[in-house]
Design a protein around this motif. Structure first.
Motif, PDB file in Angstrom:
ATOM      1  N   VAL A  49       0.618  -1.127   0.013  1.00 38.79           N
ATOM      2  CA  VAL A  49      -0.026   0.283   0.170  1.00 38.79           C
ATOM      3  C   VAL A  49       0.834   1.350   0.157  1.00 38.79           C
ATOM      4  N   GLU A  50       0.149   2.332  -0.348  1.00 38.23           N
ATOM      5  CA  GLU A  50       0.791   3.835  -0.313  1.00 38.23           C
ATOM      6  C   GLU A  50       0.012   4.332   0.800  1.00 38.23           C
ATOM      7  N   ILE A  51       0.344   5.231   1.603  1.00 40.45           N
ATOM      8  CA  ILE A  51      -0.348   5.896   2.549  1.00 40.45           C
ATOM      9  C   ILE A  51      -0.006   7.545   2.652  1.00 40.45           C
ATOM     10  N   GLU A  52      -0.877   7.998   2.640  1.00 38.88           N
ATOM     11  CA  GLU A  52      -0.736   9.645   2.794  1.00 38.88           C
ATOM     12  C   GLU A  52      -1.775  10.415   4.000  1.00 38.88           C
ATOM     13  N   GLU A  53      -1.363  11.276   4.403  1.00 38.57           N
ATOM     14  CA  GLU A  53      -2.186  11.835   5.587  1.00 38.57           C
ATOM     15  C   GLU A  53      -3.115  12.951   4.887  1.00 38.57           C
ATOM     16  N   VAL A  54      -4.336  12.768   5.684  1.00 45.88           N
ATOM     17  CA  VAL A  54      -5.356  13.575   5.028  1.00 45.88           C
ATOM     18  C   VAL A  54      -5.701  14.615   6.098  1.00 45.88           C
ATOM     19  N   ASN A  55      -5.776  15.920   5.830  1.00 39.00           N
ATOM     20  CA  ASN A  55      -6.231  17.023   6.975  1.00 39.00           C
ATOM     21  C   ASN A  55      -7.769  17.110   6.831  1.00 39.00           C
ATOM     22  N   ASP A  56      -8.273  17.221   7.870  1.00 37.95           N
ATOM     23  CA  ASP A  56      -9.703  17.476   7.895  1.00 37.95           C
ATOM     24  C   ASP A  56     -10.195  18.946   7.292  1.00 37.95           C
TER      25      ASP A  56
END
Length: 61
Positions: A54-61
């Motif tokens: 997998v590839e992970i990226e952080e998402v801001n609300d």
């Protein structure tokens, strides 16, 4: 609360059943499918076990 976007980048064919189960439980189906999950210890542990798929990226609300 922070969230992470998880994208399946490699096929789960010919992987051990535990890894296939984790991918399915995260809600990922096909290659390039993505889900947004809360950033907590349980999700991070699951990601760690399939980090090579997998590839992970952080998402801001």
């Amino acid at each position: 609360m922070a969230k992470v976007k998880i994208t399946l980048k490699h096929s789960v064919a010919h992987r051990i059943p535990a890894q296939r189960k984790i991918v399915k439980e995260l809600g990922l189906g096909r290659i390039n499918s993505s889900v947004v999950k809360p950033d907590n210890a349980a999700i991070r542990g699951a990601i760690f076990k399939i980090s090579h798929l997998v590839e992970i990226e952080e998402v801001n609300d």
